[in-house]
Structures are given as structure tokens and as C-alpha cells.
Design an enzyme around this catalytic site. Sequence first.
Site, PDB file in Angstrom:
ATOM      1  N   TYR A   1       1.828 -12.295 -10.946  1.00 28.74           N
ATOM      2  CA  TYR A   1       1.534 -13.670 -10.520  1.00 28.74           C
ATOM      3  C   TYR A   1       2.798 -14.539 -10.524  1.00 28.74           C
ATOM      4  CZ  TYR A   1      -3.303 -12.173 -11.160  1.00 28.74           C
ATOM      5  OH  TYR A   1      -4.487 -11.494 -11.070  1.00 28.74           O
TER       6      TYR A   1
HETATM    7  C1  COA Z   1      -2.657  -6.511 -12.515  1.00 29.45           C
HETATM    8  C2  COA Z   1      -2.733  -5.381 -11.523  1.00 29.45           C
HETATM    9  C3  COA Z   1      -3.782  -5.697 -10.454  1.00 29.45           C
HETATM   10  C4  COA Z   1      -1.369  -5.225 -10.829  1.00 29.45           C
HETATM   11  O1  COA Z   1      -1.408  -4.149  -9.906  1.00 29.45           O
HETATM   12  P1  COA Z   1      -0.267  -3.014  -9.914  1.00 29.45           P
HETATM   13  O2  COA Z   1      -0.401  -2.270  -8.652  1.00 29.45           O
HETATM   14  O3  COA Z   1      -0.336  -2.275 -11.191  1.00 29.45           O
HETATM   15  O4  COA Z   1       1.042  -3.898  -9.976  1.00 29.45           O
HETATM   16  P2  COA Z   1       2.128  -4.514  -8.964  1.00 29.45           P
HETATM   17  O5  COA Z   1       1.704  -4.446  -7.549  1.00 29.45           O
HETATM   18  O6  COA Z   1       2.480  -5.839  -9.507  1.00 29.45           O
HETATM   19  O7  COA Z   1       3.314  -3.548  -9.161  1.00 29.45           O
HETATM   20  C5  COA Z   1       3.638  -3.143 -10.468  1.00 29.45           C
HETATM   21  C6  COA Z   1       4.995  -2.580 -10.594  1.00 29.45           C
HETATM   22  O8  COA Z   1       5.330  -1.770  -9.485  1.00 29.45           O
HETATM   23  C7  COA Z   1       6.650  -2.095  -9.082  1.00 29.45           C
HETATM   24  N1  COA Z   1       6.722  -1.945  -7.625  1.00 29.45           N
HETATM   25  C8  COA Z   1       6.621  -2.897  -6.695  1.00 29.45           C
HETATM   26  N2  COA Z   1       6.748  -2.371  -5.465  1.00 29.45           N
HETATM   27  C9  COA Z   1       6.908  -1.045  -5.640  1.00 29.45           C
HETATM   28  C10 COA Z   1       7.071   0.033  -4.762  1.00 29.45           C
HETATM   29  N3  COA Z   1       7.098  -0.158  -3.441  1.00 29.45           N
HETATM   30  N4  COA Z   1       7.207   1.259  -5.294  1.00 29.45           N
HETATM   31  C11 COA Z   1       7.168   1.457  -6.624  1.00 29.45           C
HETATM   32  N5  COA Z   1       7.009   0.469  -7.514  1.00 29.45           N
HETATM   33  C12 COA Z   1       6.869  -0.763  -7.023  1.00 29.45           C
HETATM   34  C13 COA Z   1       6.852  -3.533  -9.449  1.00 29.45           C
HETATM   35  O9  COA Z   1       8.209  -3.771  -9.704  1.00 29.45           O
HETATM   36  C14 COA Z   1       6.008  -3.683 -10.682  1.00 29.45           C
HETATM   37  O10 COA Z   1       6.737  -3.437 -11.864  1.00 29.45           O
HETATM   38  P3  COA Z   1       6.361  -4.178 -13.253  1.00 29.45           P
HETATM   39  O11 COA Z   1       4.884  -4.340 -13.355  1.00 29.45           O
HETATM   40  O12 COA Z   1       6.890  -3.263 -14.276  1.00 29.45           O
HETATM   41  O13 COA Z   1       7.035  -5.489 -13.198  1.00 29.45           O
HETATM   42  C15 COA Z   1      -3.092  -4.030 -12.220  1.00 29.45           C
HETATM   43  O14 COA Z   1      -2.054  -3.682 -13.086  1.00 29.45           O
HETATM   44  C16 COA Z   1      -4.429  -4.047 -12.958  1.00 29.45           C
HETATM   45  O15 COA Z   1      -5.461  -3.778 -12.359  1.00 29.45           O
HETATM   46  N6  COA Z   1      -4.398  -4.356 -14.276  1.00 29.45           N
HETATM   47  C17 COA Z   1      -5.582  -4.345 -15.096  1.00 29.45           C
HETATM   48  C18 COA Z   1      -6.614  -5.353 -14.652  1.00 29.45           C
HETATM   49  C19 COA Z   1      -6.053  -6.754 -14.610  1.00 29.45           C
HETATM   50  O16 COA Z   1      -5.394  -7.212 -15.530  1.00 29.45           O
HETATM   51  N7  COA Z   1      -6.372  -7.476 -13.521  1.00 29.45           N
HETATM   52  C20 COA Z   1      -5.970  -8.853 -13.355  1.00 29.45           C
HETATM   53  C21 COA Z   1      -6.953  -9.688 -14.090  1.00 29.45           C
HETATM   54  S1  COA Z   1      -6.566 -11.384 -13.871  1.00 29.45           S
END
Ligand code: COA
Length: 190
Positions: A158
Site C-alpha cells: 500500500y
Molecule cells: C498483501 C498481499 C495481497 C500482497 O500480495 P503479494 O502478491 O504477496 O505482494 P506484492 O504484489 O506486493 O509483491 C510482493 C513482493 O514481490 C516483489 N515483486 C514485485 N514485482 C515482482 C516481480 N515482477 N517478480 C518478482 N517479485 C516481484 C515485490 O518487490 C514485493 O516484495 P516485498 O513484499 O518483499 O516488498 C498478499 O501478501 C496477501 O494476500 N497477504 C495476506 C492477506 C492480506 O494481508 N491481505 C491484505 C489485507 S488488508
Amino acid sequence: MTAAPSPRCERVVELSADELRARLPEAVRVYVTAMGYPRWATQQRIPIWSAHMSRAGWRCVAAFNERDELSGIGYGYSGATGQWWHEQVRRGMLERLPERRAREWLDDYFELTELHVHPETQGQGLGESILRRLLASAPGTNVLLSTPEGPTRAWRLYRRVGFVDVLRDYRFSGDPRPFAVLGRTLPLDT
Ligand SMILES: CC(C)(COP(=O)(O)OP(=O)(O)OC[C@H]1O[C@@H](n2cnc3c(N)ncnc32)[C@H](O)[C@@H]1OP(=O)(O)O)[C@@H](O)C(=O)NCCC(=O)NCCS
């Protein structure tokens, strides 16, 4: 022994209400698994997600892997007077912000209600893709969301996308956990 590779994300697409309805238990299971909630929470959440689908401004984006399994989901709708979340956030804003500021946030906003990626495919940028796709077609001059306090991947995401603090350490009725309400203006910068 090496671990099996995670299934690759194949496509990130907008879903209609009918398309989500057809895969609702699977979508809610992604949420329950991502949040670490007990399995029985799936049945409890299905009617809530169904009711949200008929709200004005509802939009949904989902990610599918190469096996056509749903691996991520995000949705939201236009926030409005009388909705539980809206009234909770409004109460907090009126306690802590000038009334004018509260009105600016709440007059015309998209509530980002859910955003979840299955743990098998987290950390590859999928959450950010879903979020950006969803907000690209979201109605409203602002987007608001709530998320539990604490250094989490959700927080990093975020912040990266430009969300700022609206309320911190806020308690919603019936939940002892402190939450943050975050917001930003729309549209997102490209
Ligand atoms: C929060 C959530 C939706 C984020 O989704 P995600 O796919 O894991 O995360 P992001 O898209 O932000 O990417 C995560 C990481 O991938 C990295 N990344 C981005 N683009 C990338 C790519 N093209 N290739 C590889 N890695 C990549 C980012 O740098 C990021 O690193 P960091 O988290 O260590 O900073 C997920 O982690 C989740 O479901 N969490 C549990 C439930 C939750 O908390 N939901 C939100 C409630 S408000």
C-alpha cells in the site's frame, strides 16, 4: 529433496459478478487461506461477498495460475452512507479529523474491501498487479481501505502504491485488533 515449484500466474483479469459467483467458494478459500483463518470461515463469508456484489460501483479482479486455479482476488465498491464499514470509518474520522477533511475523504470513494493472494504465489508482484488493475477501473475520487497494524507485506504494497494514513490504531466495533485506514486519490499514476 527440492520443493515443487509454485504454479505460475497465467492471467490477471476483471471478473463480472456472474463470473465470480461461479467460483465463489474457491475465491473465498483464497481469502481464508491468505488470512490464516479457520476453514469454517469460508461458509460464513460466502453470503457476505455475495451481498457485496450487488453494491454500486462493485469491481473485481482475479489472478489465475497455469492450472486455471484462482490464485489471487481483489474487489471493492463505492462506499455509501448506511454501510457498516463506512459508518465505522466515518465515526473515527469525525473523532480525529476536521469535518471538512472527513467529507473530502468520504464524499466519493471506492472501498477496497478485499485483496488476497494465495500463500503459494505471494511475493511475486501479483498483489500489486491485482490492485493496480482494480483501481484502474474503480469509480470515485479516492480509494480507502483498512488493514491490521503491523509491518506486513500488505503495508509495503500500500505504501508503494501511494496510500497515506487516514486513521491509525483505529478499533472497529467487535474486533480487538488495531487497524489503520489508508487512502489515496484516484486515478493512480501510471
Ligand atoms: C498483501 C498481499 C495481497 C500482497 O500480495 P503479494 O502478491 O504477496 O505482494 P506484492 O504484489 O506486493 O509483491 C510482493 C513482493 O514481490 C516483489 N515483486 C514485485 N514485482 C515482482 C516481480 N515482477 N517478480 C518478482 N517479485 C516481484 C515485490 O518487490 C514485493 O516484495 P516485498 O513484499 O518483499 O516488498 C498478499 O501478501 C496477501 O494476500 N497477504 C495476506 C492477506 C492480506 O494481508 N491481505 C491484505 C489485507 S488488508
